[in-house]
Design a protein around this motif. Structure first.
Motif, PDB file in Angstrom:
ATOM      1  N   ALA A 262       0.727  -1.274   0.037  1.00  0.00           N
ATOM      2  CA  ALA A 262       0.020  -0.129  -0.011  1.00  0.00           C
ATOM      3  C   ALA A 262       0.850   1.310  -0.114  1.00  0.00           C
ATOM      4  CB  ALA A 262      -0.900  -0.006   1.136  1.00  0.00           C
ATOM      5  N   GLU A 263       2.182   1.300   0.427  1.00  0.00           N
ATOM      6  CA  GLU A 263       2.896   2.384   0.301  1.00  0.00           C
ATOM      7  C   GLU A 263       4.106   2.505  -0.715  1.00  0.00           C
ATOM      8  OE1 GLU A 263       4.692   2.624   4.779  1.00  0.00           O
ATOM      9  OE2 GLU A 263       4.327   0.365   4.314  1.00  0.00           O
ATOM     10  N   MET A 264       3.899   1.748  -1.698  1.00  0.00           N
ATOM     11  CA  MET A 264       4.781   1.644  -2.752  1.00  0.00           C
ATOM     12  C   MET A 264       4.042   1.387  -4.089  1.00  0.00           C
ATOM     13  SD  MET A 264       8.103   1.325  -2.519  1.00  0.00           S
ATOM     14  CE  MET A 264       8.944   0.109  -3.485  1.00  0.00           C
ATOM     15  N   GLY A 265       4.321   2.284  -5.260  1.00  0.00           N
ATOM     16  CA  GLY A 265       3.673   1.988  -6.464  1.00  0.00           C
ATOM     17  C   GLY A 265       4.557   0.900  -7.062  1.00  0.00           C
ATOM     18  N   PHE A 266       3.681   0.245  -8.063  1.00  0.00           N
ATOM     19  CA  PHE A 266       4.077  -1.226  -8.546  1.00  0.00           C
ATOM     20  C   PHE A 266       3.440  -1.264  -9.929  1.00  0.00           C
ATOM     21  CE2 PHE A 266       4.734  -5.544  -8.891  1.00  0.00           C
ATOM     22  CZ  PHE A 266       5.978  -6.110  -8.229  1.00  0.00           C
ATOM     23  N   PHE A 277      -6.098  -8.987  -8.152  1.00  0.00           N
ATOM     24  CA  PHE A 277      -6.860  -9.070  -7.036  1.00  0.00           C
ATOM     25  C   PHE A 277      -6.042  -9.129  -5.687  1.00  0.00           C
ATOM     26  CE2 PHE A 277      -5.663 -13.773  -8.069  1.00  0.00           C
ATOM     27  CZ  PHE A 277      -4.750 -14.164  -6.748  1.00  0.00           C
ATOM     28  N   VAL A 278      -4.835  -8.553  -5.734  1.00  0.00           N
ATOM     29  CA  VAL A 278      -4.065  -8.062  -4.646  1.00  0.00           C
ATOM     30  C   VAL A 278      -4.670  -6.662  -4.105  1.00  0.00           C
ATOM     31  CG1 VAL A 278      -2.076  -9.718  -4.911  1.00  0.00           C
ATOM     32  CG2 VAL A 278      -2.023  -7.426  -6.010  1.00  0.00           C
ATOM     33  N   GLU A 279      -4.400  -6.072  -3.095  1.00  0.00           N
ATOM     34  CA  GLU A 279      -4.692  -4.780  -2.705  1.00  0.00           C
ATOM     35  C   GLU A 279      -3.509  -4.005  -2.456  1.00  0.00           C
ATOM     36  OE1 GLU A 279      -7.582  -4.428   0.129  1.00  0.00           O
ATOM     37  OE2 GLU A 279      -9.216  -5.837  -1.023  1.00  0.00           O
ATOM     38  N   PRO A 280      -2.962  -2.882  -3.084  1.00  0.00           N
ATOM     39  CA  PRO A 280      -3.878  -2.478  -4.467  1.00  0.00           C
ATOM     40  C   PRO A 280      -3.549  -3.210  -5.615  1.00  0.00           C
ATOM     41  CG  PRO A 280      -1.929  -1.126  -4.066  1.00  0.00           C
ATOM     42  CD  PRO A 280      -1.888  -2.006  -2.847  1.00  0.00           C
ATOM     43  N   VAL A 282      -2.533  -4.304  -9.313  1.00  0.00           N
ATOM     44  CA  VAL A 282      -1.260  -3.986 -10.007  1.00  0.00           C
ATOM     45  C   VAL A 282      -1.535  -3.695 -11.300  1.00  0.00           C
ATOM     46  CG1 VAL A 282       0.836  -4.681 -10.658  1.00  0.00           C
ATOM     47  CG2 VAL A 282       0.205  -5.325  -8.481  1.00  0.00           C
ATOM     48  N   THR A 283      -1.029  -2.320 -11.828  1.00  0.00           N
ATOM     49  CA  THR A 283      -1.009  -1.978 -13.072  1.00  0.00           C
ATOM     50  C   THR A 283       0.079  -2.676 -13.709  1.00  0.00           C
ATOM     51  OG1 THR A 283      -1.638   0.352 -12.587  1.00  0.00           O
ATOM     52  CG2 THR A 283      -0.213   0.235 -14.439  1.00  0.00           C
ATOM     53  N   VAL A 284      -0.257  -3.156 -15.185  1.00  0.00           N
ATOM     54  CA  VAL A 284       0.252  -4.113 -15.749  1.00  0.00           C
ATOM     55  C   VAL A 284       0.504  -3.837 -17.478  1.00  0.00           C
ATOM     56  CG1 VAL A 284      -0.041  -5.947 -14.533  1.00  0.00           C
ATOM     57  CG2 VAL A 284      -1.631  -5.593 -16.489  1.00  0.00           C
ATOM     58  N   VAL A 321      -2.811  -1.585 -18.823  1.00  0.00           N
ATOM     59  CA  VAL A 321      -4.409  -1.638 -17.937  1.00  0.00           C
ATOM     60  C   VAL A 321      -3.918  -0.932 -16.808  1.00  0.00           C
ATOM     61  CG1 VAL A 321      -5.559  -3.433 -16.956  1.00  0.00           C
ATOM     62  CG2 VAL A 321      -4.715  -4.185 -18.980  1.00  0.00           C
ATOM     63  N   GLU A 322      -4.236   0.085 -16.552  1.00  0.00           N
ATOM     64  CA  GLU A 322      -4.115   0.631 -15.124  1.00  0.00           C
ATOM     65  C   GLU A 322      -5.129   0.309 -14.043  1.00  0.00           C
ATOM     66  OE1 GLU A 322      -3.175   5.093 -15.253  1.00  0.00           O
ATOM     67  OE2 GLU A 322      -3.593   4.986 -17.570  1.00  0.00           O
ATOM     68  N   ARG A 323      -4.298   0.044 -13.001  1.00  0.00           N
ATOM     69  CA  ARG A 323      -5.170  -0.216 -11.574  1.00  0.00           C
ATOM     70  C   ARG A 323      -4.626   0.615 -10.746  1.00  0.00           C
ATOM     71  NH1 ARG A 323      -3.761  -6.071 -13.300  1.00  0.00           N
ATOM     72  NH2 ARG A 323      -5.605  -6.793 -14.695  1.00  0.00           N
ATOM     73  N   GLU A 324      -4.897   0.339  -9.038  1.00  0.00           N
ATOM     74  CA  GLU A 324      -4.588   1.076  -8.258  1.00  0.00           C
ATOM     75  C   GLU A 324      -3.103   1.431  -7.957  1.00  0.00           C
ATOM     76  OE1 GLU A 324      -6.781  -1.384  -8.316  1.00  0.00           O
ATOM     77  OE2 GLU A 324      -8.810  -0.518  -7.710  1.00  0.00           O
ATOM     78  N   SER A 325      -2.420   0.428  -8.192  1.00  0.00           N
ATOM     79  CA  SER A 325      -0.947   0.415  -7.865  1.00  0.00           C
ATOM     80  C   SER A 325      -0.103   1.665  -8.417  1.00  0.00           C
ATOM     81  CB  SER A 325      -0.187  -1.035  -8.034  1.00  0.00           C
ATOM     82  OG  SER A 325      -0.123  -1.116  -9.569  1.00  0.00           O
ATOM     83  N   SER A 326      -0.744   2.135  -9.450  1.00  0.00           N
ATOM     84  CA  SER A 326      -0.023   3.192  -9.992  1.00  0.00           C
ATOM     85  C   SER A 326      -0.584   4.655  -9.546  1.00  0.00           C
ATOM     86  CB  SER A 326      -0.104   3.152 -12.007  1.00  0.00           C
ATOM     87  OG  SER A 326      -1.392   3.099 -12.029  1.00  0.00           O
TER      88      SER A 326
END
Length: 329
Positions: A262-266, A277-280, A282-284, A321-326
């Motif tokens: 939750a503290e790192m962009g990935f 399905f992990v939180e956040p 992951v953008t791929v 595919v942008e997701r929460e990790s970015s």
């Protein structure tokens, strides 16, 4: 100097017909005669006439597929697509896994030639130090990676552009120091992805963290993530160049006592099953593995039909595919 079947017969002290039977594996041959012919072939470095071999290959309904790492889901999906296209055209597929081992790759290429397959699809191993001479092999199409010394048909993705877009999503998400985990130093794709990664920082180079390279294994991803967190606490985001490295890196992050996901962009290449399905989440960049396999098989079948056609290079685009990790959701 090239040698003929007549030269082999003369060296072995037997008839041309005997040499032909040994080479084709048909008809009875005494062990003594077979040994003499095999020794003569080895001593002279004899190779069957390429035109004749090409005509035989045209009759073959088998194509070879040599992948560099069958455990990588990317290559598994490519293999399924190749098989689907080939079987629809009446061809069977012989699949081999070089496991990033140059010696194994060489043995499989020799096997394909000896089995007179109609053509070969090859994802070259990073460890192969021996140049490949396409003129001495059946028609060939490269997948995912190129060989600098050979002019061959190839199906690739825009690795540089994809890496740049992937990194730019983290920059746009507000992350201030982004490190990179990429494949080994001899990797064709890693070199292009590093180039794209660096290009994303144009004008803001101070936000680029260290670039780390290692063979694409999960354990290496764990190790490098641990190293990044230990060496530079200011790093707040990471880009990984493959699913296996990303899986290891994410494990290393989850196990860390200093920073959590939750503290790192990935962000990473491929779309491993856990990424959504992990939180956040992951953008791929999803690599079009099926499209790569289909295009490569189609290109090979065209090459089998016409060996004189111009060399083609097909470059496909990955899907961001942008997701929460970015950081932008």
């Amino acid at each position: 100097m090239s040698h003929s079947i007549k030269d082999v017969a003369k060296r072995a002290g037997c008839s041309i017909a005997t040499v032909s039977r040994v080479l084709s594996g048909k008809g009875y041959i005494s062990d003594d005669a077979r040994k003499k012919v095999e020794e003569a072939v080895e001593e002279l470095g004899y190779r069957p006439n390429r035109v004749a071999r090409s005509l035989r290959a045209r009759k073959s309904r088998v194509i070879g597929l040599i992948v560099s790492d069958i455990s990588n889901p990317f290559f598994s999906e490519i293999s399924r697509a190749v098989e689907r296209v080939a079987m629809a055209k009446g061809f069977s597929v012989l699949i081999c896994n070089s496991d990033e081992d140059g010696e194994k790759e060489g043995r499989y290429l020799k096997l394909m030639d000896e089995e007179q397959v109609a053509g070969i699809l090859l994802s070259p191993t990073r460890a192969n130090k021996k140049p490949i001479d396409p003129a001495k092999l059946p028609p060939m199409v490269l997948i995912d990676r190129k060989l600098n010394e050979a002019s061959l048909d190839a199906v690739l993705i825009d690795n540089e552009g994809a890496a740049r877009r992937l990194t730019e999503t983290l920059l746009a998400g507000g992350f201030q120091k982004i490190a990179g985990i990429f494949g080994g130093a001899k990797s064709f794709t890693a070199a292009l992805r590093i180039k794209g990664f660096k290009a994303a920082f144009e004008g803001q180079e101070e936000r680029m963290g260290a670039i780390h390279q290692a063979p694409a294994f999960e354990a290496e991803g764990v190790r490098l993530m641990q190293q990044i967190l230990a060496e530079d606490p200011s790093v707040d985001a990471v880009v990984c160049s493959s699913a296996l490295l990303a899986t290891g890196a994410y494990k290393g992050l989850r196990e860390s006592s200093t920073k959590k996901p939750a503290e790192m962009g990935f962000a990473c290449f491929d779309d491993p099953s856990w990424a959504s399905f992990v939180e956040p989440a992951v953008t791929v960049v999803r690599q079009p593995a099926s499209a790569i396999g289909e295009a490569a098989a189609d290109l090979l079948l065209k090459r089998i039909e016409d060996r004189s056609r111009p060399v083609s290079e097909v470059v496909l685009q990955g899907e961001l595919v942008e997701r929460e990790s970015s950081g932008r959701h």
